[in-house]
Motif scaffolding. Structure first.
Motif, short mmCIF file in Angstrom:
data_model
loop_
_atom_site.label_atom_id
_atom_site.label_comp_id
_atom_site.label_asym_id
_atom_site.label_seq_id
_atom_site.Cartn_x
_atom_site.Cartn_y
_atom_site.Cartn_z
N THR A 3 35.09 46.63 67.41
CA THR A 3 34.78 47.43 68.59
C THR A 3 34.91 46.56 69.83
O THR A 3 34.76 45.34 69.76
CB THR A 3 33.36 48.03 68.51
N GLU A 4 35.20 47.20 70.95
CA GLU A 4 35.29 46.46 72.21
C GLU A 4 33.92 46.24 72.84
O GLU A 4 33.79 45.52 73.82
CB GLU A 4 36.22 47.20 73.20
N LYS A 5 32.90 46.86 72.27
CA LYS A 5 31.55 46.72 72.81
C LYS A 5 30.86 45.52 72.17
O LYS A 5 30.69 45.46 70.96
CB LYS A 5 30.75 47.99 72.55
N PRO A 6 30.45 44.54 73.00
CA PRO A 6 29.79 43.35 72.43
C PRO A 6 28.41 43.68 71.89
O PRO A 6 27.76 44.63 72.32
CB PRO A 6 29.70 42.40 73.62
N GLU A 7 27.99 42.90 70.95
CA GLU A 7 26.67 43.03 70.36
C GLU A 7 25.83 41.84 70.81
O GLU A 7 26.27 40.70 70.71
CB GLU A 7 26.82 43.01 68.84
N PHE A 8 24.65 42.07 71.35
CA PHE A 8 23.80 41.00 71.85
C PHE A 8 22.49 40.97 71.08
O PHE A 8 21.92 42.01 70.78
CB PHE A 8 23.47 41.20 73.34
N LYS A 9 22.03 39.77 70.80
CA LYS A 9 20.72 39.59 70.18
C LYS A 9 20.05 38.41 70.86
O LYS A 9 20.69 37.41 71.16
CB LYS A 9 20.84 39.31 68.68
N GLN A 10 18.77 38.54 71.12
CA GLN A 10 18.01 37.44 71.69
C GLN A 10 17.09 36.90 70.61
O GLN A 10 16.32 37.65 70.01
CB GLN A 10 17.20 37.91 72.90
#
Length: 127
Positions: A3-10
């Protein structure tokens, strides 16, 4: 999937944590437990990443007549004596044979990828 949508995790990291970022070329034949076992046996993050790539490449060669992209980044989290966090990592790029990629090779690869992208765009416009 892709997917072109990034995945973020903190995440909150602590001393002696290890961060392993690996492409599906690594995880295709090595499960999480094996990846962690390999990394835990090695004291240097660059050597750990190199070992993951070499191990994965060997398994791809054994099981297929082609090899997926294999990328591994290993980061060891360490704190200095006064408690401030630090990262022990040496950024290197390793190819599917487990050899370090030179900046000249990276530039050539980047140009080749751009060429393929342009070619794909032209073909999709024709269709």
């Amino acid at each position: 999937g892709v997917t072109e949508k990034p995945e973020f995790k903190q995440l909150t990291v602590q001393d002696d944590d290890v961060i392993i970022i690996a492409s599906d070329g690594v995880t295709e034949y090595l499960d999480a437990a094996e990846i962690v076992r390999i990394v835990n046996e090695i004291d240097d993050p660059a050597d750990a990443a190199r070992t993951l790539v070499k191990s994965s490449a060997a398994l791809w060669a054994e099981k297929n007549d082609y090899c997926d992209d294999i990328t591994a980044i290993v980061i060891f989290i360490k704190h200095d004596n006064v408690g401030s966090p630090g990262i022990v990592a040496r950024p290197i790029e390793i190819n599917h044979e487990g050899k370090q990629v030179s900046s000249k090779s990276k530039a050539s690869l980047s140009l080749f990828r751009r060429f393929l992208q342009r070619k794909k765009k032209k073909q999709s416009k024709k269709n």
